[in-house]
Design a protein around this motif. Sequence first.
Motif, PDB file in Angstrom:
ATOM      1  N   GLN A   1       0.824  -1.212   0.000  1.00  0.00           N
ATOM      2  CA  GLN A   1       0.000   0.000   0.000  1.00  0.00           C
ATOM      3  C   GLN A   1       0.859   1.263   0.000  1.00  0.00           C
ATOM      4  OE1 GLN A   1      -2.308  -1.074   3.527  1.00  0.00           O
ATOM      5  NE2 GLN A   1      -4.170  -1.190   2.267  1.00  0.00           N
ATOM      6  N   THR A   2       1.911   1.293   0.827  1.00  0.00           N
ATOM      7  CA  THR A   2       2.761   2.484   0.857  1.00  0.00           C
ATOM      8  C   THR A   2       3.526   2.669  -0.452  1.00  0.00           C
ATOM      9  OG1 THR A   2       4.557   1.231   1.913  1.00  0.00           O
ATOM     10  CG2 THR A   2       3.042   2.433   3.360  1.00  0.00           C
ATOM     11  N   ALA A   3       3.647   1.591  -1.246  1.00  0.00           N
ATOM     12  CA  ALA A   3       4.295   1.719  -2.555  1.00  0.00           C
ATOM     13  C   ALA A   3       3.564   2.715  -3.445  1.00  0.00           C
ATOM     14  CB  ALA A   3       4.366   0.360  -3.245  1.00  0.00           C
ATOM     15  N   TRP A   4       2.270   2.954  -3.171  1.00  0.00           N
ATOM     16  CA  TRP A   4       1.518   3.927  -3.960  1.00  0.00           C
ATOM     17  C   TRP A   4       2.009   5.352  -3.727  1.00  0.00           C
ATOM     18  CZ3 TRP A   4      -1.140   2.981  -8.077  1.00  0.00           C
ATOM     19  CH2 TRP A   4      -1.674   1.709  -8.256  1.00  0.00           C
ATOM     20  N   LEU A   5       2.660   5.591  -2.587  1.00  0.00           N
ATOM     21  CA  LEU A   5       3.250   6.905  -2.359  1.00  0.00           C
ATOM     22  C   LEU A   5       4.377   7.165  -3.343  1.00  0.00           C
ATOM     23  CD1 LEU A   5       3.408   6.831   1.551  1.00  0.00           C
ATOM     24  CD2 LEU A   5       1.847   8.176   0.134  1.00  0.00           C
ATOM     25  N   VAL A   6       5.066   6.106  -3.723  1.00  0.00           N
ATOM     26  CA  VAL A   6       6.122   6.205  -4.720  1.00  0.00           C
ATOM     27  C   VAL A   6       5.525   6.295  -6.119  1.00  0.00           C
ATOM     28  CG1 VAL A   6       8.162   5.077  -5.682  1.00  0.00           C
ATOM     29  CG2 VAL A   6       7.674   4.906  -3.225  1.00  0.00           C
ATOM     30  N   SER A   7       4.645   5.354  -6.414  1.00  0.00           N
ATOM     31  CA  SER A   7       4.114   5.245  -7.774  1.00  0.00           C
ATOM     32  C   SER A   7       3.195   6.407  -8.138  1.00  0.00           C
ATOM     33  CB  SER A   7       3.371   3.922  -7.938  1.00  0.00           C
ATOM     34  OG  SER A   7       4.249   2.841  -7.737  1.00  0.00           O
ATOM     35  N   GLY A   8       2.481   6.965  -7.160  1.00  0.00           N
ATOM     36  CA  GLY A   8       1.600   8.095  -7.439  1.00  0.00           C
ATOM     37  C   GLY A   8       2.373   9.291  -7.966  1.00  0.00           C
ATOM     38  N   LEU A   9       3.515   9.581  -7.334  1.00  0.00           N
ATOM     39  CA  LEU A   9       4.341  10.694  -7.810  1.00  0.00           C
ATOM     40  C   LEU A   9       4.912  10.385  -9.183  1.00  0.00           C
ATOM     41  CD1 LEU A   9       6.746  12.938  -5.920  1.00  0.00           C
ATOM     42  CD2 LEU A   9       7.679  11.639  -7.819  1.00  0.00           C
ATOM     43  N   TYR A  10       5.344   9.143  -9.381  1.00  0.00           N
ATOM     44  CA  TYR A  10       5.952   8.794 -10.662  1.00  0.00           C
ATOM     45  C   TYR A  10       4.950   8.807 -11.801  1.00  0.00           C
ATOM     46  CZ  TYR A  10      10.128   7.481  -8.117  1.00  0.00           C
ATOM     47  OH  TYR A  10      11.249   7.496  -7.351  1.00  0.00           O
ATOM     48  N   LEU A  11       3.746   8.377 -11.526  1.00  0.00           N
ATOM     49  CA  LEU A  11       2.729   8.409 -12.572  1.00  0.00           C
ATOM     50  C   LEU A  11       2.434   9.848 -12.980  1.00  0.00           C
ATOM     51  CD1 LEU A  11       0.641   7.038 -14.359  1.00  0.00           C
ATOM     52  CD2 LEU A  11      -0.971   7.153 -12.454  1.00  0.00           C
ATOM     53  N   ALA A  12       2.253  10.717 -11.983  1.00  0.00           N
ATOM     54  CA  ALA A  12       1.988  12.131 -12.276  1.00  0.00           C
ATOM     55  C   ALA A  12       3.142  12.740 -13.072  1.00  0.00           C
ATOM     56  CB  ALA A  12       1.785  12.905 -10.977  1.00  0.00           C
ATOM     57  N   THR A  13       4.362  12.386 -12.698  1.00  0.00           N
ATOM     58  CA  THR A  13       5.527  12.938 -13.377  1.00  0.00           C
ATOM     59  C   THR A  13       5.688  12.368 -14.774  1.00  0.00           C
ATOM     60  OG1 THR A  13       6.615  13.151 -11.229  1.00  0.00           O
ATOM     61  CG2 THR A  13       7.993  13.350 -13.161  1.00  0.00           C
ATOM     62  N   ALA A  14       5.496  11.061 -14.908  1.00  0.00           N
ATOM     63  CA  ALA A  14       5.672  10.420 -16.215  1.00  0.00           C
ATOM     64  C   ALA A  14       4.689  10.984 -17.234  1.00  0.00           C
ATOM     65  CB  ALA A  14       5.493   8.909 -16.088  1.00  0.00           C
ATOM     66  N   VAL A  15       3.454  11.243 -16.811  1.00  0.00           N
ATOM     67  CA  VAL A  15       2.454  11.824 -17.709  1.00  0.00           C
ATOM     68  C   VAL A  15       2.699  13.321 -17.883  1.00  0.00           C
ATOM     69  CG1 VAL A  15       0.001  12.316 -18.022  1.00  0.00           C
ATOM     70  CG2 VAL A  15       0.721  10.076 -17.164  1.00  0.00           C
ATOM     71  N   GLY A  16       3.006  13.991 -16.784  1.00  0.00           N
ATOM     72  CA  GLY A  16       3.077  15.447 -16.806  1.00  0.00           C
ATOM     73  C   GLY A  16       4.304  16.029 -17.461  1.00  0.00           C
ATOM     74  N   GLN A  17       5.459  15.345 -17.382  1.00  0.00           N
ATOM     75  CA  GLN A  17       6.697  15.936 -17.899  1.00  0.00           C
ATOM     76  C   GLN A  17       6.629  16.286 -19.383  1.00  0.00           C
ATOM     77  OE1 GLN A  17       9.742  16.837 -16.736  1.00  0.00           O
ATOM     78  NE2 GLN A  17       9.795  16.089 -14.651  1.00  0.00           N
ATOM     79  N   PRO A  18       6.250  15.361 -20.278  1.00  0.00           N
ATOM     80  CA  PRO A  18       6.200  15.760 -21.690  1.00  0.00           C
ATOM     81  C   PRO A  18       5.114  16.778 -21.993  1.00  0.00           C
ATOM     82  CG  PRO A  18       5.381  13.523 -21.417  1.00  0.00           C
ATOM     83  CD  PRO A  18       5.960  13.930 -20.100  1.00  0.00           C
ATOM     84  N   VAL A  19       3.999  16.722 -21.238  1.00  0.00           N
ATOM     85  CA  VAL A  19       2.932  17.715 -21.429  1.00  0.00           C
ATOM     86  C   VAL A  19       3.446  19.105 -21.060  1.00  0.00           C
ATOM     87  CG1 VAL A  19       0.629  18.461 -20.714  1.00  0.00           C
ATOM     88  CG2 VAL A  19       1.113  16.025 -21.024  1.00  0.00           C
ATOM     89  N   VAL A  20       4.031  19.203 -19.878  1.00  0.00           N
ATOM     90  CA  VAL A  20       4.565  20.491 -19.430  1.00  0.00           C
ATOM     91  C   VAL A  20       5.731  20.915 -20.321  1.00  0.00           C
ATOM     92  CG1 VAL A  20       5.667  21.713 -17.516  1.00  0.00           C
ATOM     93  CG2 VAL A  20       3.780  20.145 -17.068  1.00  0.00           C
ATOM     94  N   GLY A  21       6.546  19.939 -20.769  1.00  0.00           N
ATOM     95  CA  GLY A  21       7.646  20.268 -21.669  1.00  0.00           C
ATOM     96  C   GLY A  21       7.158  20.913 -22.950  1.00  0.00           C
ATOM     97  N   LYS A  22       6.059  20.408 -23.500  1.00  0.00           N
ATOM     98  CA  LYS A  22       5.493  21.013 -24.707  1.00  0.00           C
ATOM     99  C   LYS A  22       4.988  22.422 -24.417  1.00  0.00           C
ATOM    100  CE  LYS A  22       2.308  20.054 -28.529  1.00  0.00           C
ATOM    101  NZ  LYS A  22       3.366  19.985 -29.561  1.00  0.00           N
ATOM    102  N   LEU A  23       4.387  22.620 -23.245  1.00  0.00           N
ATOM    103  CA  LEU A  23       3.918  23.947 -22.861  1.00  0.00           C
ATOM    104  C   LEU A  23       5.092  24.909 -22.693  1.00  0.00           C
ATOM    105  CD1 LEU A  23       1.155  22.968 -20.260  1.00  0.00           C
ATOM    106  CD2 LEU A  23       0.797  23.921 -22.541  1.00  0.00           C
ATOM    107  N   VAL A  24       6.201  24.409 -22.147  1.00  0.00           N
ATOM    108  CA  VAL A  24       7.406  25.240 -22.021  1.00  0.00           C
ATOM    109  C   VAL A  24       7.921  25.643 -23.392  1.00  0.00           C
ATOM    110  CG1 VAL A  24       9.836  25.190 -21.336  1.00  0.00           C
ATOM    111  CG2 VAL A  24       8.084  24.355 -19.760  1.00  0.00           C
ATOM    112  N   ASP A  25       7.951  24.704 -24.344  1.00  0.00           N
ATOM    113  CA  ASP A  25       8.388  25.029 -25.699  1.00  0.00           C
ATOM    114  C   ASP A  25       7.495  26.080 -26.343  1.00  0.00           C
ATOM    115  OD1 ASP A  25      10.563  23.279 -25.760  1.00  0.00           O
ATOM    116  OD2 ASP A  25       9.341  21.593 -26.437  1.00  0.00           O
ATOM    117  N   THR A  26       6.219  26.096 -25.948  1.00  0.00           N
ATOM    118  CA  THR A  26       5.250  27.012 -26.562  1.00  0.00           C
ATOM    119  C   THR A  26       5.206  28.367 -25.867  1.00  0.00           C
ATOM    120  OG1 THR A  26       3.867  25.115 -27.175  1.00  0.00           O
ATOM    121  CG2 THR A  26       2.830  27.293 -27.236  1.00  0.00           C
ATOM    122  N   TYR A  27       5.149  28.364 -24.533  1.00  0.00           N
ATOM    123  CA  TYR A  27       4.944  29.600 -23.782  1.00  0.00           C
ATOM    124  C   TYR A  27       6.187  30.095 -23.046  1.00  0.00           C
ATOM    125  CZ  TYR A  27      -0.047  28.790 -24.540  1.00  0.00           C
ATOM    126  OH  TYR A  27      -1.286  28.594 -25.116  1.00  0.00           O
ATOM    127  N   GLY A  28       7.264  29.341 -23.082  1.00  0.00           N
ATOM    128  CA  GLY A  28       8.438  29.715 -22.313  1.00  0.00           C
ATOM    129  C   GLY A  28       8.376  29.141 -20.911  1.00  0.00           C
TER     130      GLY A  28
END
Length: 454
Positions: A50-77
């Motif tokens: 169960q506590t493994a979800w504390l690790v995986s929850g952050l990683y899932l958010a990061t794995a999905v969010g990094q390329p999305v935010v990266g594209k936004l950075v390329d677009t808006y700075g």
Amino acid sequence: MTAMTTAPAAFDRRLLPPMLLGTVLNPVNSSMIAVALIPIGLALGASPAQTAWLVSGLYLATAVGQPVVGKLVDTYGPRKLYLAGAVLLGLGGLAGALAPDLWVLVIARVLIGFGTCAGYPAAMYLVRREAERTGAKSPAGVLTALAVGAQTVAVVGPTVGGLLIGLGGWRTIFAINVPMALLCLVLGTWRLPRTAAPRERPRFDVIGIGLFAVSLTALLFFLMEPHVVTLWLLALTVAGGAGFAVRELRTREPFLDLRVLGGNGPLLTTYGRNLLAYAVSYAFIYGYTQWLEAGRGLSASHAGLILLPSFLMAIVVSTLTGRHRGVRAKLLVGAAAQIVACALLLVVDQGTPLVALIGLGLVVGIPQGLNNLANQNAVFHQAQADRMGQSAGLLRTFTYLGAILASAANGAFLGADAGTAGLHHLAIFMLGAATLMLVVIIPDRSLKLVNAQR
């Protein structure tokens, strides 16, 4: 008369503080939690699975969010995304410090994951922008600083986390994000450049992003509980991935241009190497740390101190090798050192002297100081300049796919007690990943081209 010569422009050093801080936020939150899993489980009555979800929850958010935010950075700075991320980081830290149960903690970790998504893509965007402005082919010193900051903070995180827990309990590793978020807001507002808005309002591939998120989420859930009854999650991963591929190939403005990405074999290979390297690295950080506490009987503070030599070794190795060519050589040595560390882990038991445990940490510090540095330099040269933010975000995505795989392996092999037998099973998994990484590196001729561009 003698001709006047103009001194080459230098990298804008005012950018370094927010860049370095933003880059280390995710690694430090990723690794500090390692020494807190046992105390949190005891306090909230949660099992290691169960506590493994504390690790995986952050990683899932990061794995999905990094390329999305990266594209936004390329677009808006970088400025707007950096500041928005700081707000989310502060909210996540506050929620974790006040959380009444495990699942609120998981939500807090997800917020922290999304909040730390902007730092690394923003930093790589700024490095590329400054390289173009100054004419520097490869700002090795700055790239080394980013790599040293991220990888050493990832290693020292358990030590810092152990000290924080010793001072104020496990909630302090969440609360510390609040002052860090405030510092990001100050530095980001003060130092990061404003970027002109795009002339045309860009279109975002919401459907593509959604399919990407569905695929990764389903894969995570399957890896956390691999079983015959959860095979439908694997099927959903495949279906979502296929739908994502079809969507990206047909839409005019894709979230990820698979045609460009698919035609860049060296970059894809770098992403794969990064996944394998971090599967080993994070399996060690989380698995070994849990074993030190539950299997060896050390306190969280002492477990963190046992890992301190890894932090010191990683700093020394990165500093000594950062400005030198030889990306392929760094990767070969890093993979070999991982194999040695995994083999040593197979003979560790409850009677192993503390000095030997510290020595094992020194060996682990070698690949920590080499692999991330080499892969980051490879991406800088292999990615297209106008896609640097997104390409850097994808590097982090594969980092956390490796971390998710490591987290699933920890849950599967360490079981309910994180004993020595489970640690040895985990070491066999790590040894397989480290060996595969070496097999991938040896025939990769594109790494010689990276050396030539530096």
